[in-house]
Design an enzyme around this catalytic site. Structure first.
Site, PDB file in Angstrom:
ATOM      1  N   LYS A   1     -13.182 -19.442-101.482  1.00 43.86           N
ATOM      2  CA  LYS A   1     -12.851 -18.090-100.726  1.00 43.86           C
ATOM      3  C   LYS A   1     -14.222 -17.411-100.385  1.00 43.86           C
ATOM      4  O   LYS A   1     -14.333 -16.491-101.253  1.00 43.86           O
ATOM      5  CB  LYS A   1     -11.657 -17.616-101.087  1.00 43.86           C
ATOM      6  CG  LYS A   1     -11.185 -16.207-100.449  1.00 43.86           C
ATOM      7  CD  LYS A   1      -9.825 -15.785-100.718  1.00 43.86           C
ATOM      8  CE  LYS A   1      -9.621 -14.335-100.267  1.00 43.86           C
ATOM      9  NZ  LYS A   1      -7.994 -13.944-100.407  1.00 43.86           N
TER      10      LYS A   1
ATOM     11  N   GLU B   1     -13.293 -17.255-105.393  1.00 50.15           N
ATOM     12  CA  GLU B   1     -13.778 -16.288-104.342  1.00 50.15           C
ATOM     13  C   GLU B   1     -14.796 -15.526-105.025  1.00 50.15           C
ATOM     14  O   GLU B   1     -14.682 -14.726-106.017  1.00 50.15           O
ATOM     15  CB  GLU B   1     -12.385 -15.424-104.272  1.00 50.15           C
ATOM     16  CG  GLU B   1     -12.623 -14.203-103.326  1.00 50.15           C
ATOM     17  CD  GLU B   1     -11.416 -13.297-102.974  1.00 50.15           C
ATOM     18  OE1 GLU B   1     -10.666 -13.396-103.468  1.00 50.15           O
ATOM     19  OE2 GLU B   1     -11.789 -12.451-102.063  1.00 50.15           O
TER      20      GLU B   1
HETATM   21  P1  13P Z   1      -9.329  -9.050 -97.796  1.00 52.72           P
HETATM   22  O1  13P Z   1      -8.748 -10.168 -96.557  1.00 52.72           O
HETATM   23  O2  13P Z   1      -8.497  -7.768 -97.446  1.00 52.72           O
HETATM   24  O3  13P Z   1     -10.386  -8.805 -97.864  1.00 52.72           O
HETATM   25  O4  13P Z   1      -8.161  -9.423 -99.012  1.00 52.72           O
HETATM   26  C1  13P Z   1      -8.372 -10.935 -99.239  1.00 52.72           C
HETATM   27  C2  13P Z   1      -8.585 -10.936-100.569  1.00 52.72           C
HETATM   28  O5  13P Z   1      -7.346 -11.563-101.188  1.00 52.72           O
HETATM   29  C3  13P Z   1      -9.458 -10.281-101.501  1.00 52.72           C
HETATM   30  O6  13P Z   1      -9.403 -10.641-102.737  1.00 52.72           O
END
Ligand code: 13P
Length: 338
Positions: A217, A175
């Site tokens: 992600k 991510e």
């Molecule tokens: P949000 O969808 O609130 O951005 O959170 C997703 C997430 O896991 C961020 O690391």
């Protein structure tokens, strides 16, 4: 197909996505503050129990990301959360980074920590039932940033984490979040997101991480939250797809977006439009935290008597996002709420 590849595909199964419920203790306290609930260990447990026991969520939810405290907790009647989820066919996941810290020598930028001892922690989490993991890097857009240094150290850490996950039997979710905060235009977000993703996939390749067992992600390509010119849903979907096509290898099984502070319904509408347009080689899904939890959190308000209403609110958002997985989300589905 290896077990890791099968699990990666299960995470992005048609019609389903991820509930990100891995808020760290300081973050969940902020969420609880917004509903005037106290952030005690048992309140956190009760809140997560409300989400995880919602009947029928497994129709739309393929995996749940847990926090270190949560993966060790159980329902009031003693069922460990990972076993509860696995029993419904939902894969338990775990956040393994230890947070984004100030990057030395780089004003306003961050680097995510958590590599020390990670091999052993992964083994422990696998033993507790986790089958996938998440590591979040934070990229800030501003004057002259992100720097190359910030991108390099963050993608290097993401690739080291991913390689350790593969070795330890967890599907890595990588991510690299380009934050929405700021006044920047959608074009600037596009440019920074593409630059980040290209470097990330270079690092994953250099460290021999098999992409067939990896999930990305990312953020969507959006104008900054303080930019006066916000893009419409179609533009966001088109620009996000174009950016991903430029930078993400086709062998990756799927992409799960974070919601990043977008209003719930907009996060759903953006995903829906991308799936309606289609044309990418990957599954396009969700791994939402706030966009799945804002409504149930508010409905719950820290009170046991509100559990049924909160679960209903959660299931509604899960159903809407499930529909967005194949471009069939409509305002009728949205209104058919509660
Ligand atoms: P949000 O969808 O609130 O951005 O959170 C997703 C997430 O896991 C961020 O690391």
């Amino acid at each position: 197909m290896s077990e890791l590849e099968a699990n990666a595909r299960a995470i992005v199964a048609p019609g389903k996505g991820i509930l990100a419920a891995d808020e760290s203790t300081p973050t969940i306290k902020k969420r609880f503050d917004s509903i005037q609930a106290e952030s005690t260990e048992d309140n956190r447990r009760a809140y997560r129990e409300m989400l995880f026991t919602a009947k029928g969520a497994e129709e739309f939810i393929s995996g749940v990301i847990l926090f270190d405290e949560t993966i060790r907790q159980s329902t009031a009647d003693g069922t460990p959360f990972p076993a509860l989820l696995a029993g419904k066919g939902i894969l338990p996941g775990i956040k393994v980074d230890t947070g984004a810290k100030a990057l030395a020598g780089a004003e306003g930028e961050k680097v995510t920590e958590g590599l020390d001892g990670l091999r052993d922690r992964i083994a422990e989490y696998h033993g507790l039932g986790a089958r996938f993991a998440k590591w979040r890097a934070v990229i800030t857009i501003g004057d002259g940033i992100p720097s190359d240094t910030c991108l390099d150290v963050n993608v290097h850490a993401l690739a080291r984490y991913a390689a350790l996950c593969i070795e330890g039997g967890l599907v890595p979710i990588v991510e690299p979040e380009v934050l929405m905060d700021g006044r920047h235009t959608i074009d600037r977000c596009f440019e920074v997101t593409e630059r980040t993703l290209r470097r990330l996939f270079d690092a994953l390749y250099a460290q021999q991480v098999p992409l067939t067992a990896t999930i990305l992600k990312p953020n969507m390509v959006l104008a900054g939250s303080e930019c006066r010119q916000q893009a419409d849903v179609q533009t966001v979907a088109e620009q996000t797809l174009r950016c991903l096509r430029n930078a993400v290898p086709a062998e990756l099984p799927g992409i799960v977006f974070l919601s990043g502070g977008q209003p719930d319904e907009l996060a759903t509408a953006h995903l829906n439009e991308m799936n309606r347009l289609g044309g990418g080689p990957w599954e396009l899904s969700f791994s939402y935290g706030r966009a799945l939890q804002a409504a149930p959190l508010k409905a719950w308000a820290g009170k046991a008597e509100n559990v049924a209403a909160a679960q209903k609110a959660y299931l509604h958002r899960a159903r809407c996002n499930g529909a967005a997985r194949n471009g069939s989300y409509t305002s009728e589905i949205e209104r058919a709420a509660a």
